[in-house]
Design a protein around this motif. Structure first.
Motif, PDB file in Angstrom:
ATOM      1  N   ASP A   1      32.399 -16.073  22.236  1.00 19.37           N
ATOM      2  CA  ASP A   1      31.443 -15.142  21.628  1.00 19.37           C
ATOM      3  C   ASP A   1      30.993 -15.681  20.277  1.00 19.37           C
ATOM      4  OD1 ASP A   1      33.387 -14.411  19.709  1.00 19.37           O
ATOM      5  OD2 ASP A   1      33.833 -12.497  20.675  1.00 19.37           O
ATOM      6  N   ARG A   2      30.094 -14.958  19.620  1.00 20.36           N
ATOM      7  CA  ARG A   2      29.528 -15.439  18.349  1.00 20.36           C
ATOM      8  C   ARG A   2      30.545 -15.448  17.213  1.00 20.36           C
ATOM      9  NH1 ARG A   2      26.534 -11.491  20.044  1.00 20.36           N
ATOM     10  NH2 ARG A   2      26.977  -9.364  19.436  1.00 20.36           N
ATOM     11  N   ASN A   3      31.709 -14.813  17.411  1.00 19.96           N
ATOM     12  CA  ASN A   3      32.764 -14.822  16.398  1.00 19.96           C
ATOM     13  C   ASN A   3      33.818 -15.898  16.654  1.00 19.96           C
ATOM     14  OD1 ASN A   3      31.651 -12.556  15.037  1.00 19.96           O
ATOM     15  ND2 ASN A   3      32.501 -11.238  16.631  1.00 19.96           N
ATOM     16  N   GLY A   4      33.565 -16.744  17.642  1.00 16.56           N
ATOM     17  CA  GLY A   4      34.510 -17.810  17.955  1.00 16.56           C
ATOM     18  C   GLY A   4      35.705 -17.354  18.778  1.00 16.56           C
ATOM     19  N   VAL A   5      35.613 -16.174  19.376  1.00 12.04           N
ATOM     20  CA  VAL A   5      36.683 -15.663  20.237  1.00 12.04           C
ATOM     21  C   VAL A   5      36.368 -16.075  21.672  1.00 12.04           C
ATOM     22  CG1 VAL A   5      37.858 -13.596  21.081  1.00 12.04           C
ATOM     23  CG2 VAL A   5      37.123 -13.727  18.682  1.00 12.04           C
TER      24      VAL A   5
ATOM     25  N   ASN B   1      41.193 -24.953  22.026  1.00 11.42           N
ATOM     26  CA  ASN B   1      41.917 -25.010  20.751  1.00 11.42           C
ATOM     27  C   ASN B   1      40.968 -24.851  19.563  1.00 11.42           C
ATOM     28  OD1 ASN B   1      40.758 -27.492  21.265  1.00 11.42           O
ATOM     29  ND2 ASN B   1      42.437 -28.683  20.408  1.00 11.42           N
ATOM     30  N   ASN B   2      39.647 -24.925  19.793  1.00 11.66           N
ATOM     31  CA  ASN B   2      38.658 -24.703  18.734  1.00 11.66           C
ATOM     32  C   ASN B   2      38.328 -23.223  18.555  1.00 11.66           C
ATOM     33  OD1 ASN B   2      38.484 -27.493  18.442  1.00 11.66           O
ATOM     34  ND2 ASN B   2      36.677 -27.661  19.733  1.00 11.66           N
ATOM     35  N   CYS B   3      38.856 -22.380  19.425  1.00 11.86           N
ATOM     36  CA  CYS B   3      38.559 -20.949  19.369  1.00 11.86           C
ATOM     37  C   CYS B   3      39.391 -20.279  18.274  1.00 11.86           C
ATOM     38  CB  CYS B   3      38.885 -20.283  20.706  1.00 11.86           C
ATOM     39  SG  CYS B   3      37.978 -20.984  22.099  1.00 11.86           S
ATOM     40  N   ASN B   4      38.831 -19.231  17.660  1.00 13.43           N
ATOM     41  CA  ASN B   4      39.579 -18.446  16.672  1.00 13.43           C
ATOM     42  C   ASN B   4      40.712 -17.681  17.344  1.00 13.43           C
ATOM     43  OD1 ASN B   4      37.946 -19.323  14.582  1.00 13.43           O
ATOM     44  ND2 ASN B   4      36.498 -17.648  14.854  1.00 13.43           N
ATOM     45  N   GLU B   5      40.432 -17.150  18.543  1.00 13.00           N
ATOM     46  CA  GLU B   5      41.428 -16.460  19.368  1.00 13.00           C
ATOM     47  C   GLU B   5      41.068 -16.732  20.819  1.00 13.00           C
ATOM     48  OE1 GLU B   5      42.798 -12.301  18.030  1.00 13.00           O
ATOM     49  OE2 GLU B   5      40.709 -12.452  17.318  1.00 13.00           O
ATOM     50  N   VAL B   6      42.068 -16.645  21.688  1.00 11.30           N
ATOM     51  CA  VAL B   6      41.833 -16.822  23.122  1.00 11.30           C
ATOM     52  C   VAL B   6      42.466 -15.654  23.855  1.00 11.30           C
ATOM     53  CG1 VAL B   6      42.196 -18.291  25.147  1.00 11.30           C
ATOM     54  CG2 VAL B   6      41.834 -19.354  22.893  1.00 11.30           C
ATOM     55  N   PHE B   7      41.674 -15.018  24.701  1.00  9.45           N
ATOM     56  CA  PHE B   7      42.126 -13.896  25.523  1.00  9.45           C
ATOM     57  C   PHE B   7      41.834 -14.194  26.988  1.00  9.45           C
ATOM     58  CE2 PHE B   7      41.126 -11.910  21.463  1.00  9.45           C
ATOM     59  CZ  PHE B   7      42.149 -10.996  21.293  1.00  9.45           C
ATOM     60  N   ASP B   8      42.554 -13.545  27.872  1.00 10.81           N
ATOM     61  CA  ASP B   8      42.127 -13.482  29.257  1.00 10.81           C
ATOM     62  C   ASP B   8      40.973 -12.494  29.295  1.00 10.81           C
ATOM     63  OD1 ASP B   8      43.911 -15.308  30.336  1.00 10.81           O
ATOM     64  OD2 ASP B   8      45.421 -13.784  30.791  1.00 10.81           O
ATOM     65  N   ILE B   9      40.038 -12.672  30.210  1.00 11.11           N
ATOM     66  CA  ILE B   9      38.820 -11.875  30.210  1.00 11.11           C
ATOM     67  C   ILE B   9      39.086 -10.377  30.325  1.00 11.11           C
ATOM     68  CG2 ILE B   9      38.379 -12.112  32.692  1.00 11.11           C
ATOM     69  CD1 ILE B   9      35.718 -11.964  29.870  1.00 11.11           C
ATOM     70  N   ASP B  10      40.081  -9.975  31.094  1.00 13.66           N
ATOM     71  CA  ASP B  10      40.344  -8.539  31.220  1.00 13.66           C
ATOM     72  C   ASP B  10      40.838  -7.959  29.896  1.00 13.66           C
ATOM     73  OD1 ASP B  10      42.559 -10.198  31.898  1.00 13.66           O
ATOM     74  OD2 ASP B  10      43.573  -8.546  32.895  1.00 13.66           O
ATOM     75  N   ASP B  11      41.640  -8.711  29.165  1.00  9.10           N
ATOM     76  CA  ASP B  11      42.091  -8.261  27.848  1.00  9.10           C
ATOM     77  C   ASP B  11      40.920  -8.251  26.856  1.00  9.10           C
ATOM     78  OD1 ASP B  11      44.719  -7.947  28.715  1.00  9.10           O
ATOM     79  OD2 ASP B  11      45.247 -10.010  28.205  1.00  9.10           O
ATOM     80  N   TYR B  12      40.060  -9.245  26.953  1.00  9.45           N
ATOM     81  CA  TYR B  12      38.875  -9.298  26.093  1.00  9.45           C
ATOM     82  C   TYR B  12      37.973  -8.102  26.378  1.00  9.45           C
ATOM     83  CZ  TYR B  12      34.642 -11.071  23.850  1.00  9.45           C
ATOM     84  OH  TYR B  12      33.534 -11.201  23.053  1.00  9.45           O
ATOM     85  N   MET B  13      37.738  -7.809  27.640  1.00 10.75           N
ATOM     86  CA  MET B  13      36.862  -6.694  28.028  1.00 10.75           C
ATOM     87  C   MET B  13      37.443  -5.343  27.581  1.00 10.75           C
ATOM     88  SD  MET B  13      35.785  -8.075  31.828  1.00 10.75           S
ATOM     89  CE  MET B  13      34.838  -6.668  32.346  1.00 10.75           C
ATOM     90  N   ALA B  14      38.754  -5.231  27.600  1.00  3.02           N
ATOM     91  CA  ALA B  14      39.416  -3.969  27.219  1.00  3.02           C
ATOM     92  C   ALA B  14      39.149  -3.631  25.756  1.00  3.02           C
ATOM     93  CB  ALA B  14      40.911  -4.055  27.477  1.00  3.02           C
ATOM     94  N   ARG B  15      38.842  -4.606  24.949  1.00  6.66           N
ATOM     95  CA  ARG B  15      38.537  -4.375  23.533  1.00  6.66           C
ATOM     96  C   ARG B  15      37.245  -3.576  23.360  1.00  6.66           C
ATOM     97  NH1 ARG B  15      39.242  -9.913  20.406  1.00  6.66           N
ATOM     98  NH2 ARG B  15      37.193  -9.180  19.837  1.00  6.66           N
ATOM     99  N   PHE B  16      36.421  -3.518  24.406  1.00  4.26           N
ATOM    100  CA  PHE B  16      35.126  -2.836  24.331  1.00  4.26           C
ATOM    101  C   PHE B  16      35.133  -1.469  24.980  1.00  4.26           C
ATOM    102  CE2 PHE B  16      34.331  -7.263  23.661  1.00  4.26           C
ATOM    103  CZ  PHE B  16      33.369  -7.277  22.671  1.00  4.26           C
ATOM    104  N   ASP B  17      36.276  -1.044  25.495  1.00  6.48           N
ATOM    105  CA  ASP B  17      36.364   0.275  26.147  1.00  6.48           C
ATOM    106  C   ASP B  17      36.358   1.396  25.133  1.00  6.48           C
ATOM    107  OD1 ASP B  17      36.383  -0.784  28.642  1.00  6.48           O
ATOM    108  OD2 ASP B  17      38.548  -0.653  28.921  1.00  6.48           O
TER     109      ASP B  17
END
Length: 167
Positions: free
Chosen positions: A33-37, A151-167
């Motif tokens: 994403d635009r925040n490097g996540v 390894n260049n990412c600020n954070e790395v999530f699995d997509i389901d965990d990433y998507m849960a942040r938007f619920d």
């Protein structure tokens, strides 16, 4: 080497830990994403030799009810992102049916759900999961990232965990 969703990877690892088996997975597809996540959407399950859940004595899958969609849908394969459905020519049963059967499947693909009903249902579910994830990715403006650069990412999530942040 089946392709699995992140939640399938975690479930396989949990089952493997219970029986003392080590599994190996590598990220196959990821987005940033635009925040490097970064979010990993698919993993490749790297199996050396026989699947660790294959019971050689019974010649059956020991986790049949818990196996990932890629295994449930085999010998059907989905070409992503087009969604084209095909039958694997590597499947022994399909090979035994011969070239005439393979031609029938390719010229009359509408027979696939009749020949492979359970596998077709698993393929539909995998396609729905894949398109749901891709729709989310498009809505949120995520961009593909080479999995070797996670390894260049600020954070790395699995997509389901990433998507849960938007619920």
């Amino acid at each position: 080497m089946p392709v699995v969703f992140p939640w399938e990877k975690r479930e396989l690892e949990k089952i493997a830990a219970e029986i003392g088996v080590k599994l190996h997975f590598k990220p196959l597809q990821a987005f940033i994403d635009r925040n490097g996540v970064c979010a990993i959407t698919l993993y490749r399950w790297e199996i050396q030799g026989f699947c660790p859940f294959f019971d050689k004595a019974s010649k059956r899958c020991s986790i049949h009810d818990d196996k990932p969609l890629a295994c449930r849908m085999y010998p059907l394969l989905i070409e992503m992102p087009s969604g084209n459905l095909m039958a694997s020519g590597k499947c022994d049963w399909i090979k035994q049916q011969g070239p005439r059967f393979i031609r029938q499947l390719s010229t009359k693909p509408e027979t696939i759900p009749e020949v492979f009903p359970a596998e077709f249902e698993a393929a539909k579910k995998a396609f729905i999961e894949f398109t749901t994830i891709n729709s989310f990715i498009e809505r949120h403006g995520l961009q593909p990232i080479n999995v070797n650069k996670l390894n260049n990412c600020n954070e790395v999530f699995d997509i389901d965990d990433y998507m849960a942040r938007f619920d």
